[in-house]
Structures are given as C-alpha cells and as structure tokens.
Design a protein around this motif. Sequence first.
Motif, mmCIF file in Angstrom:
data_model
loop_
_atom_site.group_PDB
_atom_site.id
_atom_site.type_symbol
_atom_site.label_atom_id
_atom_site.label_comp_id
_atom_site.label_asym_id
_atom_site.label_seq_id
_atom_site.Cartn_x
_atom_site.Cartn_y
_atom_site.Cartn_z
ATOM 1 N N GLN A 43 13.947 9.633 14.912
ATOM 2 C CA GLN A 43 13.996 8.365 14.180
ATOM 3 C C GLN A 43 15.007 7.407 14.812
ATOM 4 O O GLN A 43 14.739 6.206 14.978
ATOM 5 C CB GLN A 43 14.360 8.622 12.721
ATOM 6 N N GLU A 44 16.145 7.958 15.191
ATOM 7 C CA GLU A 44 17.230 7.144 15.753
ATOM 8 C C GLU A 44 16.825 6.487 17.071
ATOM 9 O O GLU A 44 17.074 5.293 17.287
ATOM 10 C CB GLU A 44 18.455 8.050 15.973
ATOM 11 N N ASP A 47 14.102 3.736 16.402
ATOM 12 C CA ASP A 47 14.716 2.547 15.776
ATOM 13 C C ASP A 47 15.539 1.759 16.792
ATOM 14 O O ASP A 47 15.487 0.519 16.821
ATOM 15 C CB ASP A 47 15.608 2.964 14.600
ATOM 16 N N GLN A 51 14.601 -2.148 18.098
ATOM 17 C CA GLN A 51 15.551 -3.241 17.860
ATOM 18 C C GLN A 51 16.167 -3.806 19.134
ATOM 19 O O GLN A 51 16.570 -4.975 19.169
ATOM 20 C CB GLN A 51 16.680 -2.741 16.941
ATOM 21 N N LYS A 64 3.383 -0.697 13.814
ATOM 22 C CA LYS A 64 4.543 0.001 13.249
ATOM 23 C C LYS A 64 4.123 0.804 12.028
ATOM 24 O O LYS A 64 3.412 0.316 11.162
ATOM 25 C CB LYS A 64 5.640 -1.005 12.901
ATOM 26 N N GLU A 66 5.319 4.516 9.493
ATOM 27 C CA GLU A 66 6.339 5.518 9.174
ATOM 28 C C GLU A 66 6.041 6.849 9.869
ATOM 29 O O GLU A 66 6.895 7.707 9.975
ATOM 30 C CB GLU A 66 6.381 5.746 7.651
#
Length: 436
Positions: A43-44, A47, A51, A64, A66
């Motif tokens: 996840q890190e 993300d 960004q 995008k 989940e």
Amino acid sequence: MVSIFDISLQLNAFPIKKAKAEMDKIVNLSEEEYTLFLENKKQEIVDFHLQNNSFYANLVGNKKSEKWEDLPILNKQNLQKPLEERLSKGYSRKNIYLNKTSGSSGTPFVFAKDKYCHALTWTSIFMRFGWYKINFNHSYQARFYGIPMDFFGYKKERFKDFLTHRFRFPVFDLSDEILEKFLQKFKTKKFDYINGYTSSIVLFAKYLEKKNIVLNEICPTLKACFVTSEMLFQSDKKLLEKQFGIPIINEYGASELDLIAFENPNGEWQINAETLFVEILDENNKVLPYGEEGRIVITSLFNKAHPFIRYDIGDIGILDEKSTPQKPILKKLIGRNNDIAILPSGKKSPGLTFYYVTKSIVEDDGNVKEFIIKQTQIDCFEIEYVSDKALDKDQIQKIKKAISLYLEPNLHFTFSRKTVLERSKSGKLKQFKSYL
C-alpha cells in the motif's frame, strides 16, 4: 579486518547500516507480522508513486481501485522513455543509483533505485551469500563475467574488482588456451568462491573434465560456486559438482530489482520476500494459485525513485505448492516469454525445449562444448555449435528425430560448426533466439 566493501558503499552514500538493521527486523518477523508488513509495504509504495510519480499516476489513470489486482501491469515497453520522465519527485541523476539492463530480453532500458533501496539490495545479497559462509568483505571471488573493452570502462571495472575483493576471468574468449590460463590462476590464488555466467563456468568444468582435474583439489580454499543469468540444467549442475568438488548454488535475479530467487542450503529456490513481492499471472493478468505456470510479475517494495509495481519481468515460472507468503519457493523457471518458437502448426513452444532435446543427445558424445539455436523462418532452425569435430550424420539424424517427437515433424535444420559462439556485450550466451 577492514570492511572494504561496506566502506565503499558508505562512501557512495548508500546507507548500508540502516539497511542491515531493517533486514534483520524483516527476517525475524512472525508469520502474522510478516503478512501485515507485506500489505503495508504494498500500500505504501503504491500510494507514494501515485502521489509523487507522474509516469506511474498516468499509467494507473482513472483505474484507481482499492484492489491490488486491479493495478496495471508494468512492462518493459512502458519503460522505453527517457529516465527523467519516470523518476519520482525529489529524485534526479545526482541522488540515485543509476544503471541499465543488459538487453538480454531484447528491450534494454535505463533504470534507477533510490540509495536506500540499493543498500537493501546489497543487504539481501550479503544475507544469502552468508548462508554459505561467504562474506564480501574478505572472501575472495573468482568472477566469470564480461568486462567493458574501452580503456576507461575496463579500468573502472578492474578498480571495482579490487574494492570488492574479486579476480575477474573475462568470458569473451573461452578457448582451451585461455581456459588453461584460468586453471593456472586457481593453482596460485586462494579463491573462496566462484560467481558468474552459467555457460562460461560450465565450459570451464568441461575443460577440467577433459583434463581429469577436480578444482578444489588444486584450490582447496574454494567453498562454493554461484551461477547466474543463464539457465542451469540438472546435467550441468552434476558436472559442476563433480569437477569443482563444492556446492553449486543457483540464483535468479534482475539488475533493476534485486536477487529474485536464491537456492537455500535445503536445495530450495527461495524467493526474496524481504524486498520483493512476486506473483504468477495468467494471460488475462489473473493471479494463479501455487503450482500453476504463468508470467512472473514482481513489485519492488522499497524503490521510491522509480516504480516497479506489478512489473512483468518477461519470464515464465511456477511457485511451489508448499510456498507461503513469507517463504515463497520458485519451483521452476521456464524462461523468457519472448523466447518462444512459433511452429507451422500454430503450436507455441519455449525455445528451451529445443535446447533440452538437443543437449541430451549431444551430451552422449561429449564432443560438443556448447551450442545455440536460432529460428530463421517458421519451419527453419539453425543450430550453431562449438566442438572438436563436426557432428556426424547419425547424431544429426537423432536430433531431428527427437525434435519431431517432442515438437512436430517437418521442421528443417541446418548445423553450423563454429570456433566460438556469439555472446552479448555483457558476456551472456543467449541459448535460443527467434528472428521471426
């Protein structure tokens, strides 16, 4: 003893101490803790790149979701654009580790790692070689690799060899005269281990076999041999074990990622689950269960300078049924998905199929040292080989008969005897190549 290797990494601003501390934490996680660690790192890294990396954000686009499975598959064609367009915010050529792939896949490209990620790569390598009591700071390496032939490139590699405690045996000329010179070095130098391209090391072992020499009898300091970059066949492994008298360890890696799999002391090809996340996908990008064959897709969990998220490395393989998330085992590496022979019937077959069939026959003779196979037309193949004498009619007929049986009939072959086979600039031997 001075840790020259560690010091050289620190001088180049690779935070090796911090990386070793993190690696110690990861390998000591419980099964439950590891599952949480993996999900958090996945996840890190996603993300971060959504960004901070416009290249990756554009690749994901409006898709995008989940769900991890909905993220796009990154391939080498996506990466065929200037590096500056692929770097994350805050990273430039001044504060990254920069390199390029060998191009053995047919799609070379320049890549980057942030310095912490590269320090973790080295920590991963240290740990795995340590399984065999090899320490890069003082173990002396016999290195069977290519070397740049331009003056500055040559001097730079030789200096790196000095810093990293290794002696290089260039692999571009592997005639008997050169192999005899290699042998003399083993008589005078106290090597701890051998590392390098599979085909070159196998050729050296065949030379030793011909001379009836076991290597660790003349170089008793040798502890292990690590082969990389090219397929290691079981028959070749037996030859290496017999002629070297030491354990033969198989590794599988990619310069843009890390060591991907490394044979552990139990003989298992253990996947690197500390810095990478490996998936096996089908042709529709669906994750396959353990035991099924598919495309190897890899995520670099720590590389913030450049995204390698669900990256299709171009290889086909199988994860063992006994794998766990914390300890995945590579059951089989089948080869590159672009090394596929397309036959007149429409059948597709891995190029290595030809190699397996041909290899088993020429080995009976012991005369052929090495060979490669080229597909020139849909039904035409050329086998180039190095040997003391030409293949006879019976051998050629056996090869044709075996290929008809294992693949399909009515394929046409020409046999071309060479004094040396063409290797890539890096020194690798590409065993099958399609020109279609």
